[in-house]
Scaffold this active site. Sequence first.
Site, mmCIF file in Angstrom:
data_model
loop_
_atom_site.group_PDB
_atom_site.id
_atom_site.type_symbol
_atom_site.label_atom_id
_atom_site.label_comp_id
_atom_site.label_asym_id
_atom_site.label_seq_id
_atom_site.Cartn_x
_atom_site.Cartn_y
_atom_site.Cartn_z
ATOM 1 N N GLY A 234 19.268 -72.838 98.130
ATOM 2 C CA GLY A 234 19.278 -74.306 98.072
ATOM 3 C C GLY A 234 18.922 -74.909 99.407
ATOM 4 N N ASP B 238 28.278 -65.316 106.827
ATOM 5 C CA ASP B 238 27.771 -66.027 108.010
ATOM 6 C C ASP B 238 26.699 -67.059 107.659
ATOM 7 O OD1 ASP B 238 26.027 -63.648 107.631
ATOM 8 O OD2 ASP B 238 24.991 -64.487 109.367
ATOM 9 N N GLY B 239 25.867 -66.758 106.642
ATOM 10 C CA GLY B 239 24.796 -67.702 106.288
ATOM 11 C C GLY B 239 25.356 -69.024 105.813
ATOM 12 N N ASP C 251 28.987 -57.133 102.912
ATOM 13 C CA ASP C 251 28.199 -56.570 104.023
ATOM 14 C C ASP C 251 29.058 -56.324 105.271
ATOM 15 O OD1 ASP C 251 26.135 -57.056 102.265
ATOM 16 O OD2 ASP C 251 25.475 -58.884 103.267
ATOM 17 N N MET D 206 23.726 -52.056 99.116
ATOM 18 C CA MET D 206 23.439 -53.341 99.768
ATOM 19 C C MET D 206 23.859 -53.317 101.246
ATOM 20 S SD MET D 206 24.411 -56.186 96.931
ATOM 21 C CE MET D 206 23.280 -56.602 95.613
ATOM 22 N N HIS E 102 24.046 -55.062 92.031
ATOM 23 C CA HIS E 102 25.169 -55.995 91.992
ATOM 24 C C HIS E 102 26.441 -55.395 91.417
ATOM 25 C CE1 HIS E 102 21.758 -58.513 92.856
ATOM 26 N NE2 HIS E 102 22.613 -59.395 93.334
ATOM 27 N N ILE E 103 26.375 -54.157 90.946
ATOM 28 C CA ILE E 103 27.612 -53.454 90.555
ATOM 29 C C ILE E 103 28.566 -53.434 91.744
ATOM 30 C CG2 ILE E 103 28.492 -51.116 90.056
ATOM 31 C CD1 ILE E 103 25.991 -50.778 88.275
ATOM 32 N N GLN E 104 28.000 -53.353 92.944
ATOM 33 C CA GLN E 104 28.825 -53.307 94.161
ATOM 34 C C GLN E 104 29.592 -54.603 94.408
ATOM 35 O OE1 GLN E 104 26.087 -51.569 97.503
ATOM 36 N NE2 GLN E 104 24.858 -52.170 95.762
HETATM 37 O O1 F6P Z 1 25.124 -60.737 101.438
HETATM 38 C C1 F6P Z 1 25.672 -60.117 100.345
HETATM 39 C C2 F6P Z 1 24.618 -59.472 99.528
HETATM 40 O O2 F6P Z 1 25.300 -58.842 98.488
HETATM 41 C C3 F6P Z 1 23.675 -58.507 100.257
HETATM 42 O O3 F6P Z 1 24.273 -57.274 100.512
HETATM 43 C C4 F6P Z 1 22.508 -58.459 99.329
HETATM 44 O O4 F6P Z 1 21.329 -58.124 100.000
HETATM 45 C C5 F6P Z 1 22.448 -59.858 98.828
HETATM 46 O O5 F6P Z 1 23.750 -60.404 98.936
HETATM 47 C C6 F6P Z 1 21.988 -59.995 97.406
HETATM 48 O O6 F6P Z 1 21.920 -61.336 97.095
HETATM 49 P P1 F6P Z 1 21.544 -61.906 95.654
HETATM 50 O O7 F6P Z 1 22.817 -61.986 94.884
HETATM 51 O O8 F6P Z 1 20.975 -63.232 95.932
HETATM 52 O O9 F6P Z 1 20.591 -60.944 95.018
#
Ligand code: F6P
Length: 358
Positions: free
Chosen positions: A84, A111-112, A136, A178, A281-283
């Site tokens: 966004g 942090d972002g 992360d 990730m 995203h399982i993680q």
């Molecule tokens: O920053 C967390 C994180 O899970 C990263 O490890 C990964 O690169 C990113 O988000 C994935 O983001 P998105 O959900 O937008 O695919």
Amino acid sequence: MREVRKRIGILTSGGDCPGLNAAIRAVVSHATLTYDWEVVGIPYATQGLLDRASVPLAIHGLDLRGLDPLLNMGGTILGSINHGDTLARADEIIAGYRELGLDALIAIGGDGSLKIIDRLAKHGNWQLIAIPKTIDNDVALTERAIGFDTAVNTITDALNRLACTASSHDRVMVVEVMGRSAGHLALQAGIAGGADIILIPEVNYSIREICQHINELRDRWKRKFALVMVAEGIHPASDPVSCGKESSPPTPGRGMGQYVTDQIINCNQRLVEVRVSVLGHIQRGGIPSALDRLIAAAFGKVAVDLIAEGQSRQMVAWQNGCVAVVALEDVLAQSPTSVDPQSYLVETARALGIYLGS
Ligand code: F6P
């Protein structure tokens, strides 16, 4: 004279992770029970401020039976955004905070998103307290962010499962995880889950050395399978092995697991079978670990106390086994953090015979 009852907002921003709801629960409990404040959730982070949207949050409020599902529920009940053009609409968002009648805001983010929200707080003169979260674990000045421990456990579990199938078929199993530009997740889960090779963005690696390591496992230790952990943010190898058809080298990000797989296949004359799993995203899903819940509870409690003390633009942090308070500005100046290649964890991995590159 009785003080005017505070109305505080809470939001979750950036990629979700397990433990966010546990933090929301802690904030609501402490703010309500100790201070008798009103707590409202702002849905979808700054989008909620733009939309002037809020939801009342009360302890034991989600379930008619009084059962509180927040402790063990993954994701975030408030929703989140990871994109966004937020700063382009800064004035509207700042006005949203006022129009919602907020006295303070607790932002749970990486942090972002914290960088963006801190700028809004500075310009809008908000009272802001930040809680770090991200699988992360790359937020500076805190040893742990909410979500990291659960993700390490999830990846460790995946490695256990992959070891069973890899050993049954004498295969090399490459696992991409990730972590964005940092290798914390790959390193810690790799050690915990018994990886033979761990590739992280902070350390250069050689495809030939990886293949030598795999061959040595077979020849010297009679171990016919291997687990190769690949952080998504690694760079291409220092010595790529061509099979004659590749185009340009890949850029760090998702896809590096496949790249390493192809490279091992190109390089290995012993014709080992190689398979790749991308955990994706399982993680980020699942039930938060006990440690993440504990940290979430402690962070939520201290965040509320900081608001009571009138502090602003501070972040709660995990240092030496308890909660510390650090200036958000200092955190943002030093984030994202990387793995220190000289750290004790890197040394530990090497001491255990894990190949990490050099
Ligand atoms: O920053 C967390 C994180 O899970 C990263 O490890 C990964 O690169 C990113 O988000 C994935 O983001 P998105 O959900 O937008 O695919």
